[in-house]
Enzyme design. Structure first.
Site, PDB file in Angstrom:
ATOM      1  N   LEU A  38      -2.293 -16.854  -0.257  1.00 25.77           N
ATOM      2  CA  LEU A  38      -0.845 -16.705  -0.104  1.00 25.77           C
ATOM      3  C   LEU A  38      -0.512 -15.385   0.581  1.00 25.77           C
ATOM      4  CD1 LEU A  38      -0.343 -18.016  -3.684  1.00 25.77           C
ATOM      5  CD2 LEU A  38       0.527 -19.173  -1.633  1.00 25.77           C
ATOM      6  N   PRO A  39       0.721 -15.271   1.123  1.00 20.38           N
ATOM      7  CA  PRO A  39       1.022 -14.077   1.928  1.00 20.38           C
ATOM      8  C   PRO A  39       0.942 -12.749   1.157  1.00 20.38           C
ATOM      9  CG  PRO A  39       2.642 -15.826   2.348  1.00 20.38           C
ATOM     10  CD  PRO A  39       1.782 -16.279   1.203  1.00 20.38           C
TER      11      PRO A  39
ATOM     12  N   THR B 134      -4.365 -11.047   0.106  1.00 27.70           N
ATOM     13  CA  THR B 134      -4.403  -9.580   0.034  1.00 27.70           C
ATOM     14  C   THR B 134      -3.137  -9.116  -0.674  1.00 27.70           C
ATOM     15  OG1 THR B 134      -5.516  -9.546   2.170  1.00 27.70           O
ATOM     16  CG2 THR B 134      -4.632  -7.454   1.367  1.00 27.70           C
TER      17      THR B 134
ATOM     18  N   LYS C 116     -10.476  -4.354   0.433  1.00 22.75           N
ATOM     19  CA  LYS C 116      -9.677  -4.988   1.494  1.00 22.75           C
ATOM     20  C   LYS C 116      -8.582  -4.054   2.019  1.00 22.75           C
ATOM     21  CE  LYS C 116      -7.718  -8.034   4.093  1.00 22.75           C
ATOM     22  NZ  LYS C 116      -8.280  -8.353   5.390  1.00 22.75           N
TER      23      LYS C 116
ATOM     24  N   LYS D  54       2.668  -5.254   5.522  1.00 28.57           N
ATOM     25  CA  LYS D  54       2.455  -5.339   4.062  1.00 28.57           C
ATOM     26  C   LYS D  54       1.171  -4.618   3.652  1.00 28.57           C
ATOM     27  CE  LYS D  54       0.069  -8.590   2.902  1.00 28.57           C
ATOM     28  NZ  LYS D  54      -1.018  -9.442   2.465  1.00 28.57           N
TER      29      LYS D  54
END
Ligand code: NAD
Length: 319
Positions: free
Chosen positions: A85-86, A116, A192, A267
């Site tokens: 998911l975003p 992430t 990440k 983001k």
């Protein structure tokens, strides 16, 4: 701890079939279609019906692939679930929202979130799921949409125990080449976030360099070739060069479509800068890069483009 070898898993669930999730789900399907059925969910119904059309081709098993009406339905039908998911808010809503995953999860489930997101949210998801006996892992990825299609992603995995990691590994191996255990829950996100801060900075540095060289009269392909055999070489210059025409299959050469959207990079830079504030770390270039991606992500044209459009932003903006 209950063992869940792939052979006993009757149905696998996948939530979030976007630029990354769709090719990942395709590879997972290819890897397990002989032993398991599938169930998918996405708020965008076009992507789930396309997945169904492509894979639900066996008349003897019309339920080989199902489209769920909610994350809860995925949890009820599948014992292994992957989410892609975003951002943190989408993960919280899919796991904890109305008709979310949480309600249907049990100690029989292995759940991997490959999105992430904030380290703190990944830890919270894991804590809540562990309280129900669920094996919960965070496993964000690197390798881009090309790596997702080729099944060569790197998974940076945070999990409470190496036993949980071993349970999830056979599934991750169908979607990736490097499956790296990073320590406890949330540590996948640490790896990440750090990687993407470096990527975000290096993409801007490569864009500035290519723009400067082109304006000084150099052929961009020639310049990129020299950079890539010299000390300026990096992933952004070599594999994902932001200057159109340098690499045939790059996002830059297809109008910066697809790939890794500028809002997602904005983001990730925010995740890095927030983490730096929390840990009192200095991230001068990270903070500058965040500003540039924020501007791109808040621009009507650039919000739809791949993050390598930093080159377009710099070259057009300073005309
Ligand atoms: P995307 O926006 O293309 O896909 C996200 C998908 O999630 C979409 O199909 C969307 O409809 C769906 N979705 C959103 N909210 C939902 C909800 N509440 N319930 C169900 N589905 C929902 O994003 P992406 O590029 O696939 O990236 C996904 C994640 O992977 C992000 O966290 C991103 O940072 C990370 N990532 C992306 C890349 C890349 O190159 N695109 C590379 C590495 C990591």
């Amino acid at each position: 701890m209950a063992d869940i070898p792939p052979a006993t898993v009757k149905r696998i669930g996948f939530i979030g079939l976007g630029n990354m999730g769709l090719p990942m789900a395709n590879n997972l399907y290819k890897g397990f279609k002989d032993s398991a059925d599938f169930i998918v969910f996405d708020v965008n119904q076009t992507v789930t019906s396309n997945f169904l059309k492509e894979h639900n081709t066996d008349p003897a098993n019309p339920d080989k692939v199902k489209i769920a009406k909610s994350p809860l339905e995925v949890a009820k039908e599948a014992t292994v679930v992957v989410t892609m998911l975003p951002a943190s808010q989408h993960v919280q809503s899919v796991y904890f929202g109305q008709d979310g995953l949480l309600e249907g999860l049990t100690d029989k489930h292995v759940v991997v979130d490959a999105s992430t997101i904030d380290q703190s949210v990944a830890k919270k998801v894991a804590d809540v799921l562990h309280a129900k006996g669920v094996k919960a892992l965070d496993a964000p990825v690197s390798g881009g949409t090309g790596g997702a299609q080729a099944g060569t992603l790197t998974f940076m995995v945070g999990s409470r125990t190496t036993e949980d990691f071993d349970l999830a590994k056979p599934y991750l191996e169908k979607m990736g080449k490097n499956i790296v255990y990073c320590g406890t829950n949330g540590n996948g996100q640490v790896a990440k976030i750090c990687n993407n801060m470096l990527l975000g900075i290096s993409m801007i540095a490569t864009s500035e360099t290519m723009n400067l060289g082109v304006r000084m009269g150099m052929d961009p392909k020639l310049l990129a070739g020299i950079l890539n055999t010299s000390s300026g070489r990096c992933w952004s210059s070599e594999v994902y060069n932001p200057c159109p025409g340098v690499l045939e299959n790059s996002a830059a050469s297809r109008g910066y479509t697809g790939g890794f959207g500028t809002p997602l990079m904005a983001k990730d830079m925010r995740l890095a800068v927030n983490a730096a504030v929390e840990t009192r770390s200095t991230v001068l270039l990270g903070a500058l890069a965040q500003q540039l991606y924020n501007q791109m992500a808040n621009n009507k044209e650039f919000e739809k483009l791949d993050f390598s459009a930093a080159y377009k932003w710099l070259s057009e903006g300073s005309k």
